[in-house]
Design an enzyme around this catalytic site. Structure first.
Site, PDB file in Angstrom:
ATOM      1  N   CYS A  95      46.252  43.646  23.914  1.00  0.00           N
ATOM      2  CA  CYS A  95      45.340  43.288  25.331  1.00  0.00           C
ATOM      3  C   CYS A  95      46.850  43.466  26.736  1.00  0.00           C
ATOM      4  O   CYS A  95      47.976  43.910  26.781  1.00  0.00           O
ATOM      5  CB  CYS A  95      43.967  41.739  26.079  1.00  0.00           C
ATOM      6  SG  CYS A  95      43.963  42.427  27.485  1.00  0.00           S
ATOM      7  N   ASP A 151      42.569  33.108  26.870  1.00  0.00           N
ATOM      8  CA  ASP A 151      41.989  32.820  28.597  1.00  0.00           C
ATOM      9  C   ASP A 151      41.173  30.752  28.275  1.00  0.00           C
ATOM     10  O   ASP A 151      41.095  30.857  29.522  1.00  0.00           O
ATOM     11  CB  ASP A 151      40.527  33.852  28.320  1.00  0.00           C
ATOM     12  CG  ASP A 151      41.164  34.676  28.464  1.00  0.00           C
ATOM     13  OD1 ASP A 151      41.182  35.941  27.742  1.00  0.00           O
ATOM     14  OD2 ASP A 151      40.356  35.742  29.497  1.00  0.00           O
TER      15      ASP A 151
HETATM   16  P1  RI2 Z   1      46.674  36.295  31.876  1.00  0.00           P
HETATM   17  C1  RI2 Z   1      42.329  38.118  29.930  1.00  0.00           C
HETATM   18  O1  RI2 Z   1      41.164  38.774  30.330  1.00  0.00           O
HETATM   19  C2  RI2 Z   1      43.512  38.693  28.666  1.00  0.00           C
HETATM   20  O2  RI2 Z   1      42.074  38.263  28.223  1.00  0.00           O
HETATM   21  C3  RI2 Z   1      44.645  38.141  28.555  1.00  0.00           C
HETATM   22  O3  RI2 Z   1      45.097  37.471  26.975  1.00  0.00           O
HETATM   23  C4  RI2 Z   1      43.793  36.785  29.214  1.00  0.00           C
HETATM   24  O4  RI2 Z   1      43.277  37.515  30.224  1.00  0.00           O
HETATM   25  C5  RI2 Z   1      44.998  35.656  29.855  1.00  0.00           C
HETATM   26  O5  RI2 Z   1      45.427  36.339  31.300  1.00  0.00           O
HETATM   27  P2  RI2 Z   1      40.518  39.490  30.851  1.00  0.00           P
HETATM   28  O6  RI2 Z   1      40.585  39.032  32.440  1.00  0.00           O
HETATM   29  O7  RI2 Z   1      46.474  35.269  32.326  1.00  0.00           O
HETATM   30  O8  RI2 Z   1      41.283  40.952  31.283  1.00  0.00           O
HETATM   31  O9  RI2 Z   1      47.870  35.660  30.413  1.00  0.00           O
HETATM   32  O10 RI2 Z   1      39.461  40.001  30.864  1.00  0.00           O
HETATM   33  O11 RI2 Z   1      47.330  37.059  32.869  1.00  0.00           O
END
Ligand code: RI2
Length: 319
Positions: free
Chosen positions: A131, A200
């Site tokens: 991701c 998350d």
């Molecule tokens: P940062 C994202 O979720 C991903 O799962 C990623 O690992 C997590 O947020 C943390 O992101 P989504 O909002 O806070 O893309 O490290 O569903 O940027």
């Protein structure tokens, strides 16, 4: 249902978070704090009670968007708990100051975390990514600034292919990238020195809630003895799990997985699209925060220190 109208800019931020125009746990927290700051700065409330009720309604609107990333309630809690005073102007000033302080702390936490995470990386290492996480990218950026040369294997990360964002940002940092489909991760783990993922939410027992596929990757990485590192600022720690609450896993629309035409061709099936999964602490080597690196099982002590006495839901209406 809330009858209080929230600021149009806050309404737009809420819609953008729900649609994932604004995404990533830290970015969501930052946007929510800024929206609450605007709500406070431009509120037309004439009494302290009306101002406070408006702020709580605004927080509830933001909370309604996505359920899993705890950085969102943590950001709102930080600001609402610092909003106080006898007059509307006092309340406004404290809310704006709280929001600004939160955003500054978020920024510096990510830099501090990056410097710690970079220490795990050696010159010449290969890192496997799942991701896209700004906390993870901060570690890579710090390692690159230290002059370390790295290579990357990036999982596509279905269904939204967020691995593409990671791949692009790694190229901007001068890191050579090999992009693979999710099912190829096991094969490519043999080439990786580390797996780096974001979070998350992190629960009191050290479990990590992250983008769907993290658990499968972590189990396979453990089996191959490839260390798995979670980069997660303390805003990702979920204080409600200290008292036994569980993290809700967001279920997203099936259109992210399959088109209507494909579905029609297959026939009568159920499609499910959970956005996140839970990786138990036994598969994780370390959680890197701005406060240092922790074995997952010990994160509960940091959580108690940071959130111990706080009221959990300051956005609830007063009876
Ligand atoms: P940062 C994202 O979720 C991903 O799962 C990623 O690992 C997590 O947020 C943390 O992101 P989504 O909002 O806070 O893309 O490290 O569903 O940027």
């Amino acid at each position: 249902m809330d009858e209080i109208e929230v600021h149009p800019a806050l309404e737009k931020t809420a819609a953008d978070i729900a649609d994932m125009e604004i995404r990533g746990a830290a970015t969501i927290a930052d946007a929510a704090a800024y929206a609450l700051e605007q709500q406070a700065a431009e509120s037309n409330a004439t009494t302290p009670a009306a101002f406070e009720e408006e702020m709580r309604a605004a927080a509830r609107r933001l909370l309604d968007t996505r359920p899993t990333a705890v950085s969102l309630p943590n950001s709102l809690r930080y600001i609402l708990q610092r909003t106080g005073g006898e007059t509307v102007e006092d309340l406004r000033a404290s809310a704006v100051a709280g929001a600004r302080e939160f955003r500054q702390r978020l920024d510096s936490a990510q830099d501090d975390l990056g410097a710690i995470g970079a220490n795990r990386l050696q010159d010449g290492d290969t890192v496997l990514f799942h991701c896209h996480s700004t906390d993870v990218m901060s570690c890579i950026q710090a390692a690159r600034e230290q002059g370390k040369s790295l290579s990357a294997i990036v999982k596509e990360t279905r269904p939204r292919k967020q691995g593409h964002i990671t791949a692009r940002q790694l190229r901007e940092l001068g890191v050579p990238v090999t992009l693979v489909v999710d099912g190829a991760a096991g094969r490519y783990l043999d080439r990786a020195d580390h797996v780096f993922v974001g979070a998350d939410s992190v629960t009191a027992d050290g479990s990590v809630v992250n983008k769907i596929g993290t658990r499968q990757l972590a189990v396979t990485a453990r089996e191959r003895d490839t260390p798995i590192v979670v980069a997660a600022q303390t805003v990702k720690l979920d204080p409600s799990t200290l008292s036994g609450h569980t993290v809700e896993i967001e279920m997203r629309d099936e259109s992210e997985v399959i088109s209507e035409r494909e579905r029609g061709e297959i026939g009568d099936i159920t499609v499910e699209n959970p956005a996140f999964d839970v990786t138990p602490p036994r598969y994780i080597d370390a959680i890197v925060t701005e406060r240092g690196q922790f074995p997952p099982e010990s994160i509960v002590f940091l959580m108690r220190e940071l959130f111990g006495e706080q009221s959990m839901q300051p956005w609830e209406s007063e009876a």
